[in-house]
Design a protein around this motif. Structure first.
Motif, PDB file in Angstrom:
ATOM      1  N   ALA A 112       0.814  -1.211   0.000  1.00  0.00           N
ATOM      2  CA  ALA A 112       0.000   0.000   0.000  1.00  0.00           C
ATOM      3  C   ALA A 112       0.849   1.263   0.000  1.00  0.00           C
ATOM      4  N   LEU A 113       2.004   1.214   0.655  1.00  0.00           N
ATOM      5  CA  LEU A 113       2.853   2.402   0.756  1.00  0.00           C
ATOM      6  C   LEU A 113       3.968   2.425  -0.281  1.00  0.00           C
ATOM      7  N   ALA A 114       3.998   1.432  -1.168  1.00  0.00           N
ATOM      8  CA  ALA A 114       5.044   1.385  -2.187  1.00  0.00           C
ATOM      9  C   ALA A 114       5.118   2.662  -3.023  1.00  0.00           C
ATOM     10  N   PRO A 115       3.994   3.250  -3.442  1.00  0.00           N
ATOM     11  CA  PRO A 115       4.103   4.481  -4.242  1.00  0.00           C
ATOM     12  C   PRO A 115       4.826   5.615  -3.520  1.00  0.00           C
ATOM     13  N   SER A 116       4.557   5.795  -2.229  1.00  0.00           N
ATOM     14  CA  SER A 116       5.216   6.889  -1.505  1.00  0.00           C
ATOM     15  C   SER A 116       6.687   6.582  -1.276  1.00  0.00           C
ATOM     16  N   LEU A 117       7.035   5.328  -1.033  1.00  0.00           N
ATOM     17  CA  LEU A 117       8.447   4.967  -0.860  1.00  0.00           C
ATOM     18  C   LEU A 117       9.207   5.176  -2.167  1.00  0.00           C
ATOM     19  N   ARG A 118       8.570   4.834  -3.272  1.00  0.00           N
ATOM     20  CA  ARG A 118       9.213   5.024  -4.572  1.00  0.00           C
ATOM     21  C   ARG A 118       9.387   6.506  -4.888  1.00  0.00           C
ATOM     22  N   ALA A 119       8.355   7.293  -4.623  1.00  0.00           N
ATOM     23  CA  ALA A 119       8.424   8.718  -4.919  1.00  0.00           C
ATOM     24  C   ALA A 119       9.525   9.405  -4.123  1.00  0.00           C
ATOM     25  N   ALA A 120       9.739   8.934  -2.895  1.00  0.00           N
ATOM     26  CA  ALA A 120      10.742   9.563  -2.022  1.00  0.00           C
ATOM     27  C   ALA A 120      12.121   8.936  -2.162  1.00  0.00           C
ATOM     28  N   HIS A 121      12.225   7.848  -2.958  1.00  0.00           N
ATOM     29  CA  HIS A 121      13.463   7.055  -2.955  1.00  0.00           C
ATOM     30  C   HIS A 121      13.842   6.744  -1.506  1.00  0.00           C
ATOM     31  N   GLY A 122      12.849   6.257  -0.779  1.00  0.00           N
ATOM     32  CA  GLY A 122      12.988   6.071   0.655  1.00  0.00           C
ATOM     33  C   GLY A 122      13.524   4.710   1.042  1.00  0.00           C
ATOM     34  N   ALA A 123      13.080   4.244   2.220  1.00  0.00           N
ATOM     35  CA  ALA A 123      13.626   3.006   2.765  1.00  0.00           C
ATOM     36  C   ALA A 123      12.531   2.164   3.398  1.00  0.00           C
ATOM     37  N   LEU A 124      12.657   0.862   3.220  1.00  0.00           N
ATOM     38  CA  LEU A 124      11.830  -0.133   3.891  1.00  0.00           C
ATOM     39  C   LEU A 124      12.731  -0.895   4.852  1.00  0.00           C
ATOM     40  N   VAL A 125      12.322  -0.957   6.111  1.00  0.00           N
ATOM     41  CA  VAL A 125      13.083  -1.683   7.127  1.00  0.00           C
ATOM     42  C   VAL A 125      12.186  -2.782   7.686  1.00  0.00           C
ATOM     43  N   ASN A 126      12.580  -4.027   7.473  1.00  0.00           N
ATOM     44  CA  ASN A 126      11.838  -5.155   8.023  1.00  0.00           C
ATOM     45  C   ASN A 126      12.594  -5.714   9.221  1.00  0.00           C
ATOM     46  N   ILE A 127      11.977  -5.588  10.398  1.00  0.00           N
ATOM     47  CA  ILE A 127      12.583  -6.135  11.613  1.00  0.00           C
ATOM     48  C   ILE A 127      12.232  -7.618  11.666  1.00  0.00           C
ATOM     49  N   ASN A 128      13.151  -8.434  11.224  1.00  0.00           N
ATOM     50  CA  ASN A 128      12.952  -9.868  11.230  1.00  0.00           C
ATOM     51  C   ASN A 128      13.536 -10.433  12.525  1.00  0.00           C
ATOM     52  N   SER A 129      14.319 -11.471  12.498  1.00  0.00           N
ATOM     53  CA  SER A 129      14.777 -12.070  13.753  1.00  0.00           C
ATOM     54  C   SER A 129      15.779 -13.159  13.464  1.00  0.00           C
ATOM     55  N   VAL A 130      16.599 -13.471  14.461  1.00  0.00           N
ATOM     56  CA  VAL A 130      17.417 -14.683  14.386  1.00  0.00           C
ATOM     57  C   VAL A 130      16.522 -15.902  14.187  1.00  0.00           C
ATOM     58  N   LEU A 131      15.272 -15.807  14.642  1.00  0.00           N
ATOM     59  CA  LEU A 131      14.344 -16.929  14.494  1.00  0.00           C
ATOM     60  C   LEU A 131      13.812 -17.054  13.073  1.00  0.00           C
ATOM     61  N   SER A 132      14.217 -16.142  12.175  1.00  0.00           N
ATOM     62  CA  SER A 132      13.995 -16.369  10.753  1.00  0.00           C
ATOM     63  C   SER A 132      14.758 -17.607  10.293  1.00  0.00           C
ATOM     64  N   TRP A 133      15.814 -17.953  11.023  1.00  0.00           N
ATOM     65  CA  TRP A 133      16.721 -19.040  10.631  1.00  0.00           C
ATOM     66  C   TRP A 133      16.748 -20.185  11.653  1.00  0.00           C
ATOM     67  N   LEU A 134      15.950 -20.075  12.719  1.00  0.00           N
ATOM     68  CA  LEU A 134      15.984 -21.068  13.792  1.00  0.00           C
ATOM     69  C   LEU A 134      14.558 -21.381  14.198  1.00  0.00           C
ATOM     70  N   ALA A 135      14.186 -22.668  14.165  1.00  0.00           N
ATOM     71  CA  ALA A 135      12.780 -23.051  14.281  1.00  0.00           C
ATOM     72  C   ALA A 135      12.260 -23.156  15.701  1.00  0.00           C
TER      73      ALA A 135
END
Length: 234
Positions: A112-135
């Motif tokens: 939904a916010l992709a157009p504004s991020l593109r217009a601003a040449h901005g940044a997307l930050v995804n706070i993932n986790s060490v648990l992305s790799w550990l079950a």
């Protein structure tokens, strides 16, 4: 690379330990406005902060948040839930809510916010986790593994538009989400927030934060038993 100076930042999960630190750190670095979105209201005592409600498991709530934050130049997908329970035995509603909150909701918000991020040449930050790799996190780990791959895919899709995509993979952080009374070895949320914005301003693609995350990340190319030694006795 993206400067936080004069940025308009949207942080989800802003009422939690890391979320609060991310809001404060964005202000300290000169953001003009910070949208602090969460399921519970927080009083910030700062005119630059706009408190907003969002339930990432509710599509209508996500769309409403996006409509209120169309000027965002930096999106920080931080909100997450961490239920305890096995995939085979937990109530299905809990598993489904975890996937919606941690994976589907952030992806819907990003779209939904992709157009504004593109217009601003901005940044997307995804706070993932060490648990992305550990079950060990069960449903949480499944959702964060999906978020890891979504982050990689979004980086490729946004690259032609000059939008930075930063995937963040911290180890244990001293927040209410972490169980138990022993807080030793857990990172300070303020330190993690500072490292995240350092990585944004440096133009980095990934931030693997802390010795636990570094160890697990380093074992990904090893046999499965390197991360799950109990399987060696089968």
């Amino acid at each position: 690379m993206t400067s936080l100076t004069h940025a308009t930042v949207l942080v989800t999960g802003a009422s939690g330990g890391l979320g609060k630190a991310l809001v404060r750190a964005a202000l300290d670095r000169g953001a003009d406005r910070v949208y602090a979105a969460s399921r519970t209201n927080t009083e910030w005592h700062d005119d630059r902060v706009v408190s907003l409600h969002v339930d990432l498991a509710d599509a209508e709530s996500v769309e409403l948040l996006a409509a209120q934050t169309r000027d965002a130049t930096v999106l920080v997908n931080n909100a997450a839930v961490f239920p305890r329970g096995d995939l085979l035995t937990a109530d299905w509603d809990v598993v489904e809510n975890t996937l919606e909150t941690n994976l589907t909701g952030p992806l819907r918000l990003t779209r939904a916010l992709a157009p504004s991020l593109r217009a601003a040449h901005g940044a997307l930050v995804n706070i993932n986790s060490v648990l992305s790799w550990l079950a060990v996190g069960k449903a949480h780990s499944v959702s964060k593994a999906g978020a890891w791959m979504a982050t990689n895919a979004l980086r490729l899709e946004f690259a032609p538009d000059g939008v930075q995509v930063l995937g963040v993979y911290p180890g244990p952080i001293d927040t209410p989400m972490q169980p138990g009374d022993d807080r030793s070895g857990m990172a300070d949320p303020a330190d993690v927030a500072a490292a995240i914005y350092d990585a944004v301003e440096a133009g980095d693609d990934e931030l693997v934060y802390g010795p636990t995350a570094e160890k697990v990340h380093g074992a990904l190319a090893a046999p499965v038993t390197a991360l799950y030694p109990a399987l060696a006795s089968r």
